[in-house]
Scaffold this active site. Structure first.
Site, mmCIF file in Angstrom:
data_model
loop_
_atom_site.group_PDB
_atom_site.id
_atom_site.type_symbol
_atom_site.label_atom_id
_atom_site.label_comp_id
_atom_site.label_asym_id
_atom_site.label_seq_id
_atom_site.Cartn_x
_atom_site.Cartn_y
_atom_site.Cartn_z
ATOM 1 C CD GLU A 1 -2.551 -1.437 2.629
ATOM 2 O OE1 GLU A 1 -2.716 -0.444 3.210
ATOM 3 O OE2 GLU A 1 -3.829 -1.980 2.652
ATOM 4 C CD GLU B 1 -3.292 -5.599 4.301
ATOM 5 O OE1 GLU B 1 -4.575 -5.163 4.509
ATOM 6 O OE2 GLU B 1 -2.442 -5.282 3.955
HETATM 7 O O1 IFM Z 1 -3.784 -2.516 9.855
HETATM 8 C C1 IFM Z 1 -3.866 -2.123 7.619
HETATM 9 C C2 IFM Z 1 -2.835 -2.832 6.921
HETATM 10 O O2 IFM Z 1 -1.968 -2.314 8.064
HETATM 11 C C3 IFM Z 1 -3.324 -1.973 5.611
HETATM 12 N N1 IFM Z 1 -4.062 -2.054 5.176
HETATM 13 C C4 IFM Z 1 -5.237 -1.581 5.764
HETATM 14 C C5 IFM Z 1 -5.182 -2.585 6.774
HETATM 15 C C6 IFM Z 1 -6.531 -2.380 7.987
HETATM 16 O O3 IFM Z 1 -6.356 -0.793 7.631
#
Ligand code: IFM
Length: 467
Positions: free
Chosen positions: A164, A371
């Site tokens: 990200e 994720e």
């Molecule tokens: O906790 C975060 C993660 O570190 C990166 N993606 C989003 C998750 C939830 O906010």
């Protein structure tokens, strides 16, 4: 729940070093920008600190045993740069040894290690030299990546450069919600470009060393015009799509920045940051794209009603300000249920996104959802269990959305739940729980939630029906 997924579909769960490890100053680790940022009162909810987090540094073998109990194929974790190469000097052997032991433990449990090099925790020593706004940090990243590869390259097959980069660029340098807490739009664009460059340099080097599974993880959204018949709303959605999605996808997969993005940020003289040859370095062939998806964004060009809740004011929208002034973009609420983060739940959005990526980016490598998950105000019941029915529903509906995307032609090869464990949710501290395993922050006791059991059943079930 019965799913139709390709055989070999990879099931995993994800975490990040700064969110779980603790041991912030043990065995030679020095401050990351997050350790530093969290020390300023008000930066983190309840002024929570990153240490001891969920003490994974000391409980790693037991955590791997839990992964095995869930039946995970793979575990996606990140390496802390500040642990393995805390300053500009030599690597820290004790820090590297932790990841070496983790990898061995995973392999011994039959779990594929999926390594991320950068999940937002830059060494503070590198920040003090300008951080990502300094072009030289791309070279520092390459040095760090090679050090990690020297130690783990013989056992880790799957390497992700960045997680990200949107967040580390825009939330860290533009909106200031994340470390290092700056509000400098041009530095945010410099960070965007220098992270891309660092990605390309590392991919080139690791490829030359024979690594066969190299990729990046992007958090992507569907920027939906609030009124699809309103030209101003359409343009606002286009701007968000350019800044949040295509600013990442296009340089990496097409070797150029989108023209409309360049026009939108022309006043910040972004182009002068791009040197000859940079885009060729950035656009290295990849073996996978990691997609992190949580929710869509409903975008409008019109002001919100004055009585809108604070969380919906345009300037409160992460990454929206200060690039996108409130006069031309707002994020009106839709009639959708929300998680404890205030994020919309709309599983079909994940299908739309995956299908769009496959359609729009010809030659895109296979995708993995690296994720996906949801935060809820979990309650421990009298029976000691966590009956997190909302998280179960979120998980199942989003896995179904992945299956739907595959049925519609998207090449998706795996799904990682966020997160394995409750953990430090950045500016929200420990207030928001995303884990499929609960952590009692007083005792560090782990309890598999109903969502963890549901995930285990899903994994098991999909293996027994796979063709
Ligand atoms: O906790 C975060 C993660 O570190 C990166 N993606 C989003 C998750 C939830 O906010």
């Amino acid at each position: 729940m019965s799913l139709s997924l390709p055989s070999g579909f990879l099931w995993g769960a994800a975490t990040a070093a700064a969110q779980i490890e603790g041991a912030a100053h043990e065995d030679g680790k020095l401050d990351s920008i997050w350790d530093h940022f969290a020390r300023t009162p008000g930066n983190i909810a309840n002024n929570d600190a990153l240490d001891p987090a969920v003490d994974h540094y000391h409980r790693m073998p037991a955590d791997v045993a839990l992964m095995r109990e869930l039946g995970l194929d793979s575990y996606r974790f990140s390496v802390s740069w500040a642990r393995v190469k805390p300053a500009d000097g030599p690597a820290n052997p004790l820090g590297l040894d932790f990841y070496s032991r983790l990898v061995d433990e995973l392999l011994g449990a039959g779990i594929l290690p999926w390594l991320t090099l950068y999940h937002w925790d830059l060494p503070q020593a590198v920040q003090e030299k300008g951080g990502w706004a300094n072009r030289d940090t791309a070279q520092r990243f390459l040095d760090y990546a090679t050090v990690v590869h020297d130690t783990l390259g013989d056992r880790v097959s799957h390497w992700t450069t960045f997680n990200e980069p949107f967040c580390s660029a825009y939330l860290g340098y533009a909106s200031g919600e994340h470390a290092p807490g700056l509000t400098e739009p041009r530095s945010a664009l410099a960070t965007l470009h220098h992270q891309h460059l660092a990605h390309g340099l590392a991919v080139k080097e690791l490829r030359a060393r024979g690594t066969q599974q190299l990729g990046i993880t992007l958090n992507l959204t569907n920027a939906v015009p609030d009124d699809p018949d309103d030209a101003a709303d359409l343009d606002a959605a286009r701007r968000i799509d350019a800044l949040w999605n295509r600013a990442f996808l296009d340089p990496i997969f097409r070797g150029c920045y989108p023209d409309d993005l360049l026009a939108d940020v022309a006043a910040l003289d972004f182009v002068s940051l791009i040197h000859d040859g940079d885009l060729a370095t950035i656009a290295q062939p990849l073996d996978f794209l990691g997609v992190n998806y949580y929710h869509d964004d409903n975008v409008s060009a019109h002001p919100l009603p004055a009585d809108s809740p604070a969380g919906l004011r345009p300037t409160d929208k992460p990454g929206a300000s200060p690039f996108v002034a409130s006069e031309f973009v707002t994020f009106p609420p839709r009639a959708l249920p929300l998680t404890a983060m205030g994020w919309e739940i709309n599983a079909p959005g994940l299908t739309t996104l995956l299908v769009r990526l496959g359609d729009e980016y010809r030659g895109l490598p296979p995708m993995y959802v690296t994720e996906n998950g949801s935060a809820w105000d979990d309650v421990v019941s009298l029976d000691g269990a966590v009956h997190d029915t909302e998280r179960v529903a979120y998980l199942e509906s989003h896995v179904q959305a992945v299956a739907d995307a595959i049925a519609a032609g998207a090449d998706v090869r795996g799904y990682f739940a966020w997160s394995l464990l409750d953990n430090f949710e950045w500016a929200w501290g420990y207030e928001k729980r995303f884990g499929i395993i609960r952590v009692d922050y007083e005792t560090q006791q782990r309890t598999i939630k109903d969502s963890g059991h549901a995930f285990a059943r899903l994994i098991h079930g999909s293996r027994s029906v796979a063709p």
